[in-house]
Design a protein around this motif. Sequence first.
Motif, mmCIF file in Angstrom:
data_model
loop_
_atom_site.group_PDB
_atom_site.id
_atom_site.type_symbol
_atom_site.label_atom_id
_atom_site.label_comp_id
_atom_site.label_asym_id
_atom_site.label_seq_id
_atom_site.Cartn_x
_atom_site.Cartn_y
_atom_site.Cartn_z
ATOM 1 N N ASN A 116 0.862 -1.182 0.000
ATOM 2 C CA ASN A 116 0.000 0.000 0.000
ATOM 3 C C ASN A 116 0.901 1.234 0.000
ATOM 4 O OD1 ASN A 116 0.612 0.784 2.765
ATOM 5 N ND2 ASN A 116 -0.773 -0.834 3.448
ATOM 6 N N VAL A 117 0.345 2.403 -0.214
ATOM 7 C CA VAL A 117 1.195 3.584 -0.387
ATOM 8 C C VAL A 117 2.000 3.908 0.870
ATOM 9 C CG1 VAL A 117 -0.094 4.603 -2.292
ATOM 10 C CG2 VAL A 117 -0.708 5.206 0.054
ATOM 11 N N GLU A 118 1.473 3.612 2.041
ATOM 12 C CA GLU A 118 2.219 3.854 3.268
ATOM 13 C C GLU A 118 3.444 2.940 3.333
ATOM 14 O OE1 GLU A 118 -1.148 3.314 3.280
ATOM 15 O OE2 GLU A 118 -1.824 5.356 3.727
ATOM 16 N N GLN A 119 3.266 1.667 2.960
ATOM 17 C CA GLN A 119 4.386 0.724 2.937
ATOM 18 C C GLN A 119 5.414 1.129 1.886
ATOM 19 O OE1 GLN A 119 1.902 -2.695 2.217
ATOM 20 N NE2 GLN A 119 2.187 -3.456 4.313
ATOM 21 N N ASP A 120 4.938 1.515 0.713
ATOM 22 C CA ASP A 120 5.856 1.954 -0.341
ATOM 23 C C ASP A 120 6.705 3.124 0.131
ATOM 24 O OD1 ASP A 120 4.569 0.042 -1.909
ATOM 25 O OD2 ASP A 120 3.633 1.497 -3.256
ATOM 26 N N HIS A 121 6.066 4.099 0.754
ATOM 27 C CA HIS A 121 6.794 5.276 1.234
ATOM 28 C C HIS A 121 7.785 4.886 2.340
ATOM 29 C CE1 HIS A 121 7.586 9.514 1.899
ATOM 30 N NE2 HIS A 121 7.469 9.283 3.188
ATOM 31 N N GLU A 122 7.375 4.014 3.238
ATOM 32 C CA GLU A 122 8.245 3.570 4.323
ATOM 33 C C GLU A 122 9.501 2.888 3.779
ATOM 34 O OE1 GLU A 122 7.941 0.665 8.282
ATOM 35 O OE2 GLU A 122 6.277 0.728 6.874
ATOM 36 N N VAL A 123 9.337 2.052 2.780
ATOM 37 C CA VAL A 123 10.472 1.354 2.179
ATOM 38 C C VAL A 123 11.360 2.339 1.423
ATOM 39 C CG1 VAL A 123 11.126 -0.410 0.485
ATOM 40 C CG2 VAL A 123 9.325 -0.884 2.154
ATOM 41 N N ALA A 124 10.753 3.275 0.700
ATOM 42 C CA ALA A 124 11.537 4.279 -0.029
ATOM 43 C C ALA A 124 12.326 5.151 0.949
ATOM 44 C CB ALA A 124 10.624 5.145 -0.897
ATOM 45 N N GLU A 125 11.725 5.552 2.039
ATOM 46 C CA GLU A 125 12.415 6.358 3.059
ATOM 47 C C GLU A 125 13.590 5.582 3.655
ATOM 48 O OE1 GLU A 125 12.325 9.413 4.349
ATOM 49 O OE2 GLU A 125 10.656 10.187 3.181
ATOM 50 N N ALA A 126 13.410 4.288 3.896
ATOM 51 C CA ALA A 126 14.500 3.465 4.433
ATOM 52 C C ALA A 126 15.662 3.417 3.435
ATOM 53 C CB ALA A 126 14.003 2.064 4.739
ATOM 54 N N GLY A 127 15.333 3.301 2.158
ATOM 55 C CA GLY A 127 16.386 3.317 1.145
ATOM 56 C C GLY A 127 17.106 4.649 1.101
ATOM 57 N N ALA A 128 16.345 5.728 1.089
ATOM 58 C CA ALA A 128 16.933 7.067 1.014
ATOM 59 C C ALA A 128 17.825 7.345 2.236
ATOM 60 C CB ALA A 128 15.839 8.127 0.903
ATOM 61 N N ALA A 129 17.449 6.841 3.385
ATOM 62 C CA ALA A 129 18.229 7.050 4.607
ATOM 63 C C ALA A 129 19.608 6.396 4.523
ATOM 64 C CB ALA A 129 17.461 6.538 5.817
ATOM 65 N N ALA A 130 19.754 5.387 3.672
ATOM 66 C CA ALA A 130 21.033 4.684 3.539
ATOM 67 C C ALA A 130 22.072 5.513 2.785
ATOM 68 C CB ALA A 130 20.832 3.341 2.840
ATOM 69 N N LEU A 131 21.629 6.554 2.100
ATOM 70 C CA LEU A 131 22.564 7.397 1.367
ATOM 71 C C LEU A 131 23.362 8.244 2.329
ATOM 72 C CD1 LEU A 131 23.670 8.382 -1.345
ATOM 73 C CD2 LEU A 131 21.825 10.057 -1.395
#
Length: 131
Positions: A116-131
């Motif tokens: 769902n969009v909340e899960q998608d955003h949560e996963v994208a934020e986790a990826g972005a935080a790794a930068l």
Amino acid sequence: MSLTLEQAERISNAAKMKAKEIGVPMNIAIIDEGANLKAFHRMDNAWLGSIDIAIKKAKTARFFDMNSGEIGKLSQPGQPLYNIEHSNGGLISFPGGVLLKQGDGIVGAIGVSGGNVEQDHEVAEAGAAAL
């Protein structure tokens, strides 16, 4: 500043770890500052229809230098960007596209689709935080 392949892989790995943690297979697209696809991963059993959505979420974020969910708020009826999702060969104006920043500079974006969009955003934020 340019996004390196090593950075893209680190971002993707962090996103995949988060997706596994929440139990949702995802499609993960990472684009560079020019909106060119840098890395893409489709986790086992992730929806085929979400491949294009993940890429478009990343491009939407980069084209307008804001997370895709923010574009969504501005593209509702009566808002200033109503119907913008029909531009640029099709945009995705719901959460899951997140900018990738180094300091004050934007080096790309990550787009995630499969939950769902909340899960998608949560996963994208986790990826972005790794930068």
